[in-house]
Write a protein that holds these residues in place. Structure first.
Motif, short mmCIF file in Angstrom:
data_model
loop_
_atom_site.label_atom_id
_atom_site.label_comp_id
_atom_site.label_asym_id
_atom_site.label_seq_id
_atom_site.Cartn_x
_atom_site.Cartn_y
_atom_site.Cartn_z
N PRO A 5 0.81 -1.23 0.00
CA PRO A 5 0.00 0.00 0.00
C PRO A 5 0.84 1.28 0.00
N THR A 6 0.27 2.32 -0.58
CA THR A 6 0.88 3.65 -0.55
C THR A 6 -0.03 4.66 0.14
N THR A 7 -1.29 4.29 0.40
CA THR A 7 -2.24 5.16 1.08
C THR A 7 -2.94 4.35 2.16
N TRP A 8 -3.63 5.05 3.05
CA TRP A 8 -4.39 4.36 4.09
C TRP A 8 -5.49 3.48 3.48
N ASP A 9 -6.18 3.97 2.48
CA ASP A 9 -7.25 3.18 1.87
C ASP A 9 -6.69 1.91 1.25
N GLU A 10 -5.53 2.02 0.61
CA GLU A 10 -4.90 0.83 0.04
C GLU A 10 -4.46 -0.14 1.13
N LEU A 11 -4.03 0.41 2.27
CA LEU A 11 -3.65 -0.44 3.39
C LEU A 11 -4.86 -1.22 3.90
N ALA A 12 -5.99 -0.56 4.06
CA ALA A 12 -7.20 -1.23 4.52
C ALA A 12 -7.67 -2.27 3.51
#
Length: 422
Positions: free
Chosen positions: A168-175
Motif C-alpha cells: 500500500p501507498t495510502t491508508w485506503d490501500e492499506l485497509a
C-alpha cells in the motif's frame, strides 16, 4: 544547522577499533590518572554479550591511545538502565558518561556538559540535523545521539502473494490489502500495537502520516488537534472496526508480541523496526518494505527515534569525557555498533558509507527517511510523564464505540498542564 550537517570529520575523529578484548559486567581498568565511569544500555536482544564486547573493544582501542585515561563500562538492560542512572544521580554518584533513553531532565537540572564543551567542531557538525535538534534543551545541545532508527511498513511477501494484495501507498490501500489478507485467513492482517510498551512511538507514526504530531510548529503540545483526531477516527473505523487488527485489542498489544507474531508468519503488515529484519529472516519470513502510507499518499515526514549519550559534570572530567566521545563518534565505531544491531548511524559520513555498502542494503529504506525524520519531543522535561500517559491510555482511542476526541483531549489537557508546571 546546515553548517553542522556538512562539516567533515577530523583525522582524530576517524579513529576506529583496533583491539579486541573479552569482557562482561564492569569493563576496563581501574588505574591511571583518570578513570571514567560509563553506564550503557544493553542492545543484545538474545541475551548475549555483543554490547559488552563492543564497549570492551572500543575501550581497549581508546586506552591504547590515551594512556592516562581508563574507562569502566557497566552494561545494564534497557528495562533498568534509565532507573539505574537516575538512582546514581540522586545519590550524588553520577557516572561520567551515560548512554540511555533520555537526557532532558538532567540538562534542565544543570547536571550535563553541553555538546559544545565536549566535542570537536567537526564531530559535532557531523550529526544528522534532526538528531541535533532533538538533542537540544533550550536551544543548547546536551543529548548526543548514539544510534537511531526509522519505521517503514513491513509486509509478509508470501501472505501478500497468496491474498493477491499489493504493497500500500495510502491508508485506503492499506485497509484494502488488510481485507484481502483477512479473507485468506490471516489471523492478524495488520498489527497495531498500542499497548503500554511502545504506544507513544506507534501512535506518532500514524499521527505524522495523517499530517499531525505530538506538537505543533511552535513546539507546543497539540495532541488533540483536528488532524490527530481524524487519524484515530480512521484507525478506529477502518482497521479496528473492520476486525483487521487481530485477536488482541490494540490497547493490549505490545510491540514485542506483535514483532514475534510477524516473525512467526502470523501477521500480514505492521510498522517495522530494523531489528525485526534479522529475526524474521531466521524464521524464513520474506519481508517487503515500503515507506509508511499516508492518508492520501506519501506523508510529508516520518518518525525517527534516537537513543542518547551524555556527559555529567559531577566529577569534572570534561576533557577526558570529550576525548572519549570524540573517539566514540568515529565512523568505524558508529558503523560497527549500528551495523551489528541493525540500527542506523547518527552521523552524515557514517550514514553515507552505510548507504553505499551492499552488506547493509536492507537498511536503505530506513536510511532514506532519517535525514528528514521527526522525533518525539524528547527535549521537553514533561515528555517522560506525557509519554507514560500516552502508553497507558492511547489504545482507548480506537476501541469500538470509543471517542478519539475525548481520549486525545484528556491526554492533551494533562500534557499542557505538565508543560506549564515546568
Amino acid at each position: 544547522m546546515e553548517r553542522r550537517r556538512f562539516l567533515g570529520l577530523t583525522a582524530a575523529a576517524a579513529l576506529g577499533l583496533t583491539a579486541t578484548v573479552a569482557g562482561c559486567g564492569s569493563l576496563g581498568g581501574d588505574s591511571g590518572d583518570v578513570t571514567l565511569r560509563l553506564v550503557a544500555a544493553d542492545y543484545d536482544l538474545t541475551g548475549g554479550d555483543t554490547t559488552k564486547k563492543y564497549w570492551a573493544d572500543l575501550v581497549a582501542a581508546f586506552e591504547a591511545k590515551h594512556p592516562g585515561v581508563k574507562v569502566d563500562v557497566q552494561v545494564v538492560s534497557w528495562d533498568d538502565v534509565d532507573r539505574k542512572v537516575a538512582e546514581m544521580v540522586k545519590a550524588d554518584e553520577a557516572p561520567d558518561i551515560a548512554q540511555i533513553g533520555a537526557y532532558a531532565d538532567y540538562a534542565a537540572a544543570g547536571q550535563l556538559y553541553a555538546a559544545d564543551d565536549l566535542l570537536s567542531i567537526p564531530v559535532q557538525a557531523n550529526f544528522l540535523g534532526p538528531l541535533v535538534a532533538a538533542g537540544e534543551y533550550e536551544r543548547t545541545q546536551y543529548g548526543m545521539p548514539f544510534v537511531a532508527s526509522t519505521r517503514p511498513l513491513f509486509y509478509n511477501k508470501e501472505l501478500f502473494e497468496k491474498a493477491g494484495a499489493e504493497a500500500p501507498t495510502t491508508w485506503d490501500e492499506l485497509a484494502e490489502a488488510a481485507a484481502k489478507l483477512k479473507a485468506k485467513g490471516v489471523r492478524t492482517p495488520f498489527a497495531l500495537p498500542l499497548g503500554p510498551e511502545e504506544a507513544q512511538a506507534e501512535a506518532l507514526m500514524w499521527l505524522l502520516s495523517g499530517g499531525g504530531g505530538w506538537t505543533d510548529a511552535s513546539d507546543r503540545y497539540a495532541i488533540d488537534s483536528d488532524a490527530n483526531v481524524r487519524t484515530f477516527e480512521w484507525l478506529r473505523k477502518n482497521l479496528v472496526g473492520e476486525d483487521l487488527t487481530g485477536p488482541v485489542a490494540p490497547g493490549k498489544l505490545n510491540r514485542k508480541a506483535a514483532f514475534a507474531a510477524f516473525a512467526n508468519g502470523e501477521v500480514g503488515m505492521l510498522n517495522g523496526h530494523p531489528s525485526l529484519l534479522k529475526e524474521a529472516a531466521k524464521k524464513g519470513v520474506k519481508v517487503g518494505q515500503v515507506p509508511l502510507p499516508g492518508a492520501d499518499g506519501a506523508p510529508k515526514t516520518s518518525m525517527g527515534v534516537a537513543d542518547w549519550i551524555m556527559g555529567f559534570k559531577q566529577n569534572g572530567h570534561r576533557k577526558e569525557i570529550g576525548d572519549f566521545l570524540n573517539f566514540v563518534f568515529s565512523d568505524e565505531n558508529v558503523l560497527k555498533f549500528a551495523g551489528d544491531n541493525d540500527l542506523l548511524p547518527v552521523t552524515v559520513t557514517a550514514s553515507t558509507r552505510m548507504e553505499t555498502d551492499p552488506a547493509h542494503a536492507n537498511l536503505r529504506v530506513f536510511l532514506k527517511v532519517l535525514p528528514d525524520a521527526q522525533l518525539p519531543p524528547v527535549g521537553k522535561t514533561s515528555w517522560a510523564r506525557v509519554s507514560e500517559d500516552v502508553k497507558q491510555n492511547i489504545g482507548k482511542a480506537v476501541t469500538p464505540g470509543g471517542r478519539p476526541a475525548d481520549v486525545l483531549g484528556r491526554i492533551g489537557r494533562d500534557a499542557t498542564a505538565a508543560e506549564n508546571a515546568e
